[in-house]
Design an enzyme around this catalytic site. Structure first.
Site, PDB file in Angstrom:
ATOM      1  N   VAL A 199      -9.224   0.487   9.141  1.00 17.75           N
ATOM      2  CA  VAL A 199     -10.643   0.763   9.370  1.00 17.75           C
ATOM      3  C   VAL A 199     -11.261   1.555   8.205  1.00 17.75           C
ATOM      4  O   VAL A 199     -12.450   1.419   7.926  1.00 17.75           O
ATOM      5  CB  VAL A 199     -10.855   1.454  10.738  1.00 17.75           C
ATOM      6  CG1 VAL A 199     -10.327   2.877  10.727  1.00 17.75           C
ATOM      7  CG2 VAL A 199     -12.312   1.439  11.153  1.00 17.75           C
TER       8      VAL A 199
ATOM      9  N   ARG B 159      -7.643   8.980  16.405  1.00 17.43           N
ATOM     10  CA  ARG B 159      -6.446   8.718  15.615  1.00 17.43           C
ATOM     11  C   ARG B 159      -6.096   9.950  14.792  1.00 17.43           C
ATOM     12  O   ARG B 159      -6.928  10.836  14.580  1.00 17.43           O
ATOM     13  CB  ARG B 159      -6.685   7.544  14.644  1.00 17.43           C
ATOM     14  CG  ARG B 159      -6.880   6.199  15.315  1.00 17.43           C
ATOM     15  CD  ARG B 159      -5.602   5.673  15.946  1.00 17.43           C
ATOM     16  NE  ARG B 159      -5.776   4.389  16.606  1.00 17.43           N
ATOM     17  CZ  ARG B 159      -6.053   4.227  17.912  1.00 17.43           C
ATOM     18  NH1 ARG B 159      -6.205   5.270  18.695  1.00 17.43           N
ATOM     19  NH2 ARG B 159      -6.161   3.013  18.427  1.00 17.43           N
TER      20      ARG B 159
ATOM     21  N   ILE C 217      13.059 -10.278   2.167  1.00 15.13           N
ATOM     22  CA  ILE C 217      14.081  -9.452   2.837  1.00 15.13           C
ATOM     23  C   ILE C 217      14.953 -10.285   3.773  1.00 15.13           C
ATOM     24  O   ILE C 217      16.005  -9.832   4.201  1.00 15.13           O
ATOM     25  CB  ILE C 217      13.467  -8.264   3.629  1.00 15.13           C
ATOM     26  CG1 ILE C 217      12.362  -8.737   4.583  1.00 15.13           C
ATOM     27  CG2 ILE C 217      12.974  -7.175   2.696  1.00 15.13           C
ATOM     28  CD1 ILE C 217      11.979  -7.697   5.640  1.00 15.13           C
TER      29      ILE C 217
ATOM     30  N   TYR D 299       4.815  -5.240  18.040  1.00 17.65           N
ATOM     31  CA  TYR D 299       5.027  -4.394  16.861  1.00 17.65           C
ATOM     32  C   TYR D 299       5.724  -3.087  17.263  1.00 17.65           C
ATOM     33  O   TYR D 299       6.656  -2.636  16.585  1.00 17.65           O
ATOM     34  CB  TYR D 299       3.670  -4.105  16.226  1.00 17.65           C
ATOM     35  CG  TYR D 299       3.681  -3.145  15.057  1.00 17.65           C
ATOM     36  CD1 TYR D 299       4.063  -3.564  13.785  1.00 17.65           C
ATOM     37  CD2 TYR D 299       3.283  -1.821  15.217  1.00 17.65           C
ATOM     38  CE1 TYR D 299       4.050  -2.687  12.706  1.00 17.65           C
ATOM     39  CE2 TYR D 299       3.258  -0.937  14.147  1.00 17.65           C
ATOM     40  CZ  TYR D 299       3.643  -1.370  12.891  1.00 17.65           C
ATOM     41  OH  TYR D 299       3.632  -0.496  11.830  1.00 17.65           O
TER      42      TYR D 299
ATOM     43  N   SER E 159       6.480   3.852  13.012  1.00 12.27           N
ATOM     44  CA  SER E 159       5.079   4.080  13.359  1.00 12.27           C
ATOM     45  C   SER E 159       4.914   5.112  14.468  1.00 12.27           C
ATOM     46  O   SER E 159       5.432   4.919  15.572  1.00 12.27           O
ATOM     47  CB  SER E 159       4.444   2.762  13.798  1.00 12.27           C
ATOM     48  OG  SER E 159       3.183   3.014  14.368  1.00 12.27           O
TER      49      SER E 159
ATOM     50  N   ASN F 107      -1.776   7.172  11.221  1.00 15.21           N
ATOM     51  CA  ASN F 107      -2.619   6.186  10.523  1.00 15.21           C
ATOM     52  C   ASN F 107      -2.771   6.626   9.079  1.00 15.21           C
ATOM     53  O   ASN F 107      -3.338   7.680   8.804  1.00 15.21           O
ATOM     54  CB  ASN F 107      -3.983   6.084  11.201  1.00 15.21           C
ATOM     55  CG  ASN F 107      -3.897   5.216  12.434  1.00 15.21           C
ATOM     56  OD1 ASN F 107      -3.209   5.571  13.391  1.00 15.21           O
ATOM     57  ND2 ASN F 107      -4.544   4.083  12.414  1.00 15.21           N
TER      58      ASN F 107
ATOM     59  N   PHE G 270       0.832  -1.204   0.000  1.00 16.66           N
ATOM     60  CA  PHE G 270       0.000   0.000   0.000  1.00 16.66           C
ATOM     61  C   PHE G 270       0.872   1.262   0.000  1.00 16.66           C
ATOM     62  O   PHE G 270       0.883   2.026  -0.978  1.00 16.66           O
ATOM     63  CB  PHE G 270      -0.938  -0.074   1.215  1.00 16.66           C
ATOM     64  CG  PHE G 270      -1.561   1.230   1.620  1.00 16.66           C
ATOM     65  CD1 PHE G 270      -2.189   2.043   0.688  1.00 16.66           C
ATOM     66  CD2 PHE G 270      -1.538   1.636   2.953  1.00 16.66           C
ATOM     67  CE1 PHE G 270      -2.769   3.249   1.068  1.00 16.66           C
ATOM     68  CE2 PHE G 270      -2.123   2.831   3.339  1.00 16.66           C
ATOM     69  CZ  PHE G 270      -2.726   3.640   2.400  1.00 16.66           C
ATOM     70  N   ILE G 271       1.632   1.474   1.040  1.00 13.37           N
ATOM     71  CA  ILE G 271       2.402   2.720   1.140  1.00 13.37           C
ATOM     72  C   ILE G 271       3.599   2.685   0.185  1.00 13.37           C
ATOM     73  O   ILE G 271       3.857   3.650  -0.551  1.00 13.37           O
ATOM     74  CB  ILE G 271       2.878   2.967   2.592  1.00 13.37           C
ATOM     75  CG1 ILE G 271       1.673   3.075   3.539  1.00 13.37           C
ATOM     76  CG2 ILE G 271       3.732   4.231   2.676  1.00 13.37           C
ATOM     77  CD1 ILE G 271       2.021   3.133   5.014  1.00 13.37           C
TER      78      ILE G 271
ATOM     79  N   LYS H 220       9.372  -1.830  15.954  1.00 15.43           N
ATOM     80  CA  LYS H 220       9.579  -0.552  15.262  1.00 15.43           C
ATOM     81  C   LYS H 220      10.592   0.315  16.020  1.00 15.43           C
ATOM     82  O   LYS H 220      11.462   0.947  15.409  1.00 15.43           O
ATOM     83  CB  LYS H 220       8.245   0.201  15.113  1.00 15.43           C
ATOM     84  CG  LYS H 220       7.334  -0.397  14.048  1.00 15.43           C
ATOM     85  CD  LYS H 220       7.909  -0.218  12.648  1.00 15.43           C
ATOM     86  CE  LYS H 220       7.069  -0.890  11.588  1.00 15.43           C
ATOM     87  NZ  LYS H 220       7.699  -0.904  10.269  1.00 15.43           N
TER      88      LYS H 220
HETATM   89  P1  NAD Z   1       1.658  -3.531   3.191  1.00 11.84           P
HETATM   90  O1  NAD Z   1       1.453  -4.900   3.811  1.00 11.84           O
HETATM   91  O2  NAD Z   1       0.701  -3.083   2.152  1.00 11.84           O
HETATM   92  O3  NAD Z   1       3.137  -3.427   2.623  1.00 11.84           O
HETATM   93  C1  NAD Z   1       4.192  -4.234   3.058  1.00 11.84           C
HETATM   94  C2  NAD Z   1       4.879  -4.810   1.831  1.00 11.84           C
HETATM   95  O4  NAD Z   1       5.994  -5.592   2.244  1.00 11.84           O
HETATM   96  C3  NAD Z   1       3.967  -5.743   1.021  1.00 11.84           C
HETATM   97  O5  NAD Z   1       4.050  -5.410  -0.355  1.00 11.84           O
HETATM   98  C4  NAD Z   1       4.530  -7.131   1.299  1.00 11.84           C
HETATM   99  O6  NAD Z   1       4.317  -8.010   0.200  1.00 11.84           O
HETATM  100  C5  NAD Z   1       5.990  -6.822   1.545  1.00 11.84           C
HETATM  101  N1  NAD Z   1       6.651  -7.809   2.390  1.00 11.84           N
HETATM  102  C6  NAD Z   1       6.199  -8.338   3.559  1.00 11.84           C
HETATM  103  N2  NAD Z   1       7.084  -9.246   4.029  1.00 11.84           N
HETATM  104  C7  NAD Z   1       8.120  -9.270   3.153  1.00 11.84           C
HETATM  105  C8  NAD Z   1       9.332 -10.012   3.090  1.00 11.84           C
HETATM  106  N3  NAD Z   1       9.668 -10.909   4.032  1.00 11.84           N
HETATM  107  N4  NAD Z   1      10.178  -9.784   2.051  1.00 11.84           N
HETATM  108  C9  NAD Z   1       9.844  -8.893   1.062  1.00 11.84           C
HETATM  109  N5  NAD Z   1       8.701  -8.176   1.071  1.00 11.84           N
HETATM  110  C10 NAD Z   1       7.846  -8.364   2.105  1.00 11.84           C
HETATM  111  O7  NAD Z   1       1.708  -2.504   4.429  1.00 11.84           O
HETATM  112  P2  NAD Z   1       1.722  -0.914   4.458  1.00 11.84           P
HETATM  113  O8  NAD Z   1       0.518  -0.474   5.216  1.00 11.84           O
HETATM  114  O9  NAD Z   1       1.982  -0.361   3.121  1.00 11.84           O
HETATM  115  O10 NAD Z   1       2.977  -0.666   5.405  1.00 11.84           O
HETATM  116  C11 NAD Z   1       4.267  -0.344   4.900  1.00 11.84           C
HETATM  117  C12 NAD Z   1       5.166   0.044   6.059  1.00 11.84           C
HETATM  118  O11 NAD Z   1       4.641   1.178   6.751  1.00 11.84           O
HETATM  119  C13 NAD Z   1       5.318  -1.047   7.128  1.00 11.84           C
HETATM  120  O12 NAD Z   1       6.634  -1.019   7.607  1.00 11.84           O
HETATM  121  C14 NAD Z   1       4.364  -0.599   8.216  1.00 11.84           C
HETATM  122  O13 NAD Z   1       4.745  -1.110   9.476  1.00 11.84           O
HETATM  123  C15 NAD Z   1       4.532   0.906   8.136  1.00 11.84           C
HETATM  124  N6  NAD Z   1       3.389   1.671   8.699  1.00 11.84           N
HETATM  125  C16 NAD Z   1       2.145   1.584   8.142  1.00 11.84           C
HETATM  126  C17 NAD Z   1       1.103   2.348   8.685  1.00 11.84           C
HETATM  127  C18 NAD Z   1      -0.296   2.317   8.094  1.00 11.84           C
HETATM  128  O14 NAD Z   1      -1.161   3.073   8.564  1.00 11.84           O
HETATM  129  N7  NAD Z   1      -0.579   1.505   7.086  1.00 11.84           N
HETATM  130  C19 NAD Z   1       1.341   3.182   9.786  1.00 11.84           C
HETATM  131  C20 NAD Z   1       2.614   3.233  10.319  1.00 11.84           C
HETATM  132  C21 NAD Z   1       3.648   2.491   9.760  1.00 11.84           C
END
Ligand code: NAD
Length: 308
Positions: A181, A209, A52, A138, A115, A167, A11-12, A142
């Site tokens: 959510v 949030r 990874i 988690y 986070s 968020n 996603f991000i 982090k």
């Molecule tokens: P996401 O699950 O959509 O993205 C994570 C990506 O990592 C996925 O494409 C997944 O396929 C890949 N991945 C997972 N395990 C892997 C591995 N072992 N090897 C290679 N690739 C792997 O999640 P997101 O919401 O986009 O989150 C991205 C980052 O941002 C994360 O580190 C998350 O902790 C952090 N984050 C997200 C939020 C939020 O609100 N979504 C908030 C704070 C921090």
């Protein structure tokens, strides 16, 4: 500039890839596609499907990145409580594996998706220097990641930035993460089905949030490529919104209504959360540009196009 984005099919990460490409950078993506999707990766980026935790020598040798933007992770707080070993494996050992490969490959800058929500302390709005209240595996993983970055900066001279996202919401999001959510409420409204309101004790409107649009998060990652400053930065809106208010805003964006049913308390849920983003404004020149109302309307419209 050559950049390797881990988790760039997620996603991000996929929005970060888009922002880097739009700025003319040469982008490689390392993703195992466990939660990410191939179709989220712009074909102009070079996608390497891999873990990874594996041998990263070949991908580093092929990509020769100057910057690594590390977004691959286990992102769910409840999943980390269920299986803290897996959380630590991905979010700590996975990070260390990427850091070591980056160091061996001569990477000069490392950006970590951290986070803000999980690492906020008692005082609100949360500032980066406040002692965090660590309430899940988690959060531990982090925070540990941030310590590793600070250590690599000190002993190896790596330039490091940890971006503590609030968020995050926006197109391509799926339920399950910290901001899950929003897609849940939108999917329910699309089906004209009721949604559930979880409320910590004494908070009838639900937990609060800080919501930040994924395009604003991507722009923070763009600024992080060239920022003179390093360290930890909150990336949020600074606006505290209850679950009930969020739901009303989504109803307004959708132009339809459905009941929001009280569902009691959910163990482990933080009561209030909002970030102070002054440091990012002053040191990165970053500011959230997308108001929640406009961002939800854009996200709803994207959902209508892709799922409607
Ligand atoms: P996401 O699950 O959509 O993205 C994570 C990506 O990592 C996925 O494409 C997944 O396929 C890949 N991945 C997972 N395990 C892997 C591995 N072992 N090897 C290679 N690739 C792997 O999640 P997101 O919401 O986009 O989150 C991205 C980052 O941002 C994360 O580190 C998350 O902790 C952090 N984050 C997200 C939020 C939020 O609100 N979504 C908030 C704070 C921090």
């Amino acid at each position: 500039m050559r950049i390797l984005v881990t988790g760039g099919a997620g996603f991000i990460g996929s929005h970060v890839v888009d922002a880097y490409l739009a700025a003319g950078h040469d982008v490689w993506v390392l993703d195992d596609l466990s939660t990410g999707r191939r179709e989220h990766v712009d074909p102009r980026a070079q996608l390497v499907v891999g873990d990874i935790l594996g041998d990263l020598g070949p991908v580093m040798a092929a990509a020769r990145p100057r910057v690594v933007s590390h977004h691959a992770a286990q992102k769910s707080v409840p999943a980390s409580v269920e299986d803290p070993r897996r959380d630590a494996e991905l979010n700590v050992l996975g990070l260390v594996n990427v850091l070591e490969a980056a160091r061996a490959a001569g990477v000069t800058r490392f950006i970590l998706a951290s986070s803000g929500g999980a690492l906020a302390g008692e005082r609100l709005p949360a500032r980066e220097e406040d002692p965090p209240t660590v309430s899940s595996p988690y959060a531990v993983s982090k925070l540990t990641g941030e310590h590793y970055l600070a250590l690599y900066a000190r002993i190896h001279g790596l330039e490091t930035l940890a971006l503590r996202y609030a968020n995050v919401y926006g197109p391509r999001q799926t339920p399950g993460g910290e901001g899950g959510v929003v897609p849940i409420f939108m999917a329910n409204l699309r089906a004209r089905a009721p949604s559930r309101l979880y409320s910590p004790p004494g908070m009838p409107d639900g937990a609060t949030r800080d919501w930040v649009h994924v395009a604003d998060v991507a722009r923070a990652n763009l600024l992080a490529l060239t920022a003179q400053a390093g360290g930890v930065f909150n990336i949020g809106s600074g606006r505290e919104v209850s679950t009930r208010e969020l739901y009303r805003l989504i109803e307004a964006a959708a132009g339809r209504e459905a009941p929001l049913l009280p569902a009691g308390e959910r163990p482990g849920d933080l009561g209030r959360s909002v970030l102070d983003v002054r440091r990012a404004r002053e040191q990165l020149g970053w500011e959230p540009a997308i108001a929640l109302e406009a961002g939800l309307a854009q996200t709803w419209a994207w959902g209508e196009k892709t799922q409607g």
